[in-house]
Design an enzyme around this catalytic site. Sequence first.
Site, short mmCIF file in Angstrom:
data_model
loop_
_atom_site.label_atom_id
_atom_site.label_comp_id
_atom_site.label_asym_id
_atom_site.label_seq_id
_atom_site.Cartn_x
_atom_site.Cartn_y
_atom_site.Cartn_z
N GLU A 19 66.32 40.04 61.97
CA GLU A 19 65.75 39.28 63.07
C GLU A 19 66.30 37.85 63.11
OE1 GLU A 19 64.01 40.58 65.35
OE2 GLU A 19 63.13 38.87 66.42
N ASP A 20 66.49 37.25 61.96
CA ASP A 20 66.77 35.80 61.95
C ASP A 20 68.20 35.41 61.57
OD1 ASP A 20 64.16 35.44 62.65
OD2 ASP A 20 63.45 35.03 60.62
#
Length: 729
Positions: free
Chosen positions: A76-77
């Site tokens: 996600e990051d």
Amino acid sequence: MMRQFELVERVKRYHPEANEDLLNRAYVYAMKAHGSQKRASGDPYFSHPLEVAAILTDLHVDDQTIAAAILHDTIEDTGTTRTDIEERFGENIAHLVDGLTKLKKLDLVSKKAAQAENLRKLLLAVAADVRVLLVKLADRLHNMRTLHFVPPDKRARIAEETLEIYAPLAGRIGMQDMREELEDICFRVLMPDAHLMMTQRLQRLRERAGGLIELIENDLKAKLAANQIDGEIKGREKRVYSIWRKMERKSISFEQLSDIFGFRVVVTTMDDCYRALGIIHQAWPFVPGRFKDYISTPKQNDYRSVHTTVVGPKHQRVELQIRTREMDEVAEFGIAAHAAYKDGKINGEGTESNAYRWLRRTIELLAEGDNPEEFLEHTKLELFQDQVFCFTPKGLLIALPRNATPIDFAYAVHTDIGNNAVGCRINGRNSPLMSELQNGDEVEILTTEGQVPPSAWESLVVTGKARAAIRRATREAVRKQFSGLGRKIVERAFARANKAFSEEKLIAALPRLARATLEDVLTAVGRGEMYSGDVVKAVFPDFKEEIGKGAAPGAGAGWFGVSGADKLKFKVPGQENAGSSIPIRGLSDDLPVNFAPEGGAVPGDRIVGILTPGEGITIYPIQSPALTAYDEEPWRWLDVRWDVDEHDPRRFAAQLIVSVINEPGSLAEIARVIADTDANIDNIAMRAKTADFREMLLDIEVWDLKHLTAIMSELRAKPMVASVERVVG
Ligand code: MN
């Protein structure tokens, strides 16, 4: 920040065969992936996944779960993809990290308090693998511990969500410590004044109690030792939030609470539990109604303990929990620890170990509710595999059975939305209404006022609510058709009787017709269950129907009728008196009209309608031999006329019998004539009439009578055609 070797050591302490290399590689990979990213606190981002992993080591989870925890924010990051994780760490860990990524996306959806129960289910459904859920809870715990670094306006929302969803979830799978810590942080964020007050009062109480706690502790120790029971005494103080909730729930004051102070007595065997209980009850008077034996009857989450409350020294009430070490571990770390304990060792290979499978089943049951009946009922269901959870654009959560479609979704939101649905967008993209919904889909239903749901939808939906609503709406649409037809028939009957039709007069005459409403009368007439002449008579009781003798059907313009003294005569539809006949437009959408299936009428034909109760009108050409069947039922005959829409011409079915000389190519020639004259051929049947002739039965589609006549002339002009005749069914 925890160093690499520290992490490995922590895991190896409870899981000696843990894959050290895996843990090391995950550590290095995540550290590099997060690079110079920072948390709101200013710490390196990598400290967060490490803390999450550390929390999980307390729960004694396996090495793969620890690796997934370290990697949980990479997809996600950071630039990492699922494929990257799979190539480096294998399918299992990729699957876990992927599940966590999906859950992270759900955090962004706005949520409503009343839906907490459904959201918990959604979470479990998306998590699918219980290890994903454990990492998610640890992730949330660390985020809550560092919540004070987050901007104040965001804190309340996160705290509310945690209090409604994550804390109860932790509690239900037996992780009481985690639940209590989460609750206390939320309490502090959401109700800072109440939190402060509770903390201060608890502090004062503690001071007032002075050496009491120590006194009781030493007393207990001495009594156990005197009876040769090997046990450990832990002083225990309730958390502020649970005291607060108890005060709220039971409407009692702080001072009335008996169990602010408690002790945990941890012994070796189950037998020791009951022996310790006996000793305690002998030493101090116990409070009636406070004894609970969760050893012989464990709680749903497998919590086991004996609870009792006694009146101790200085008349202070003291709550005691007595249990074995194994039971204590379950109570502290939840089922995860217990599962590992049961298995004896942790299975690092494969997907889910037996222990985790067992845990997942338990969670599924627990999450459903505390009601024992519900609990029993749902043991029979594969709970979350049977459901799919979707959101409205406003964030309302809708729970549906698996295989549900946007149509089910629309009806679940509101019946009107279902009835008026014309399309949908799933996650912002236009999608068919028969798509299968997936967990977490955001569904927007596009509607247009005044729709009637197609009855075919009934087979596309899986919810009873949608099915019933579709059936109701289609039935209502059919009823409207019949009432529309009935109105036309009634108006025409009044016109024929030279009487003025008015709704008011008809409503006044309802009792005479034994019907409750105007609509009922019109529908009954449209369905053929009530004769229009009777309606006229009900309004004008002295009206006498004109009974005619008339000519045979098909006798041309003017009147035709059916013979018999009590039979009626009808006007053959004609231009000169179009006003009193019912206009028929093709297969009309607003009237229940059918055409005779074979050899039917085409525009231009003189036609008559035959009313069939419950089905509507069937249109026949007046020369149709089929009409003789209705000679004895004059009330079924209706005046009808064509009403062709020039802007939307339709084709009508007609049948021809063509006799041709038997020679090669005759069929092709006939077909070419039909095509050249802009007609469609639906079917051709051939039979030999004699050796020289063949007969063809042609099913064709034409615009109108003029068109049909032209085709017949063209055919007759062909040398090999002996005769052309129209078939009227
Ligand atoms: Mn995280």
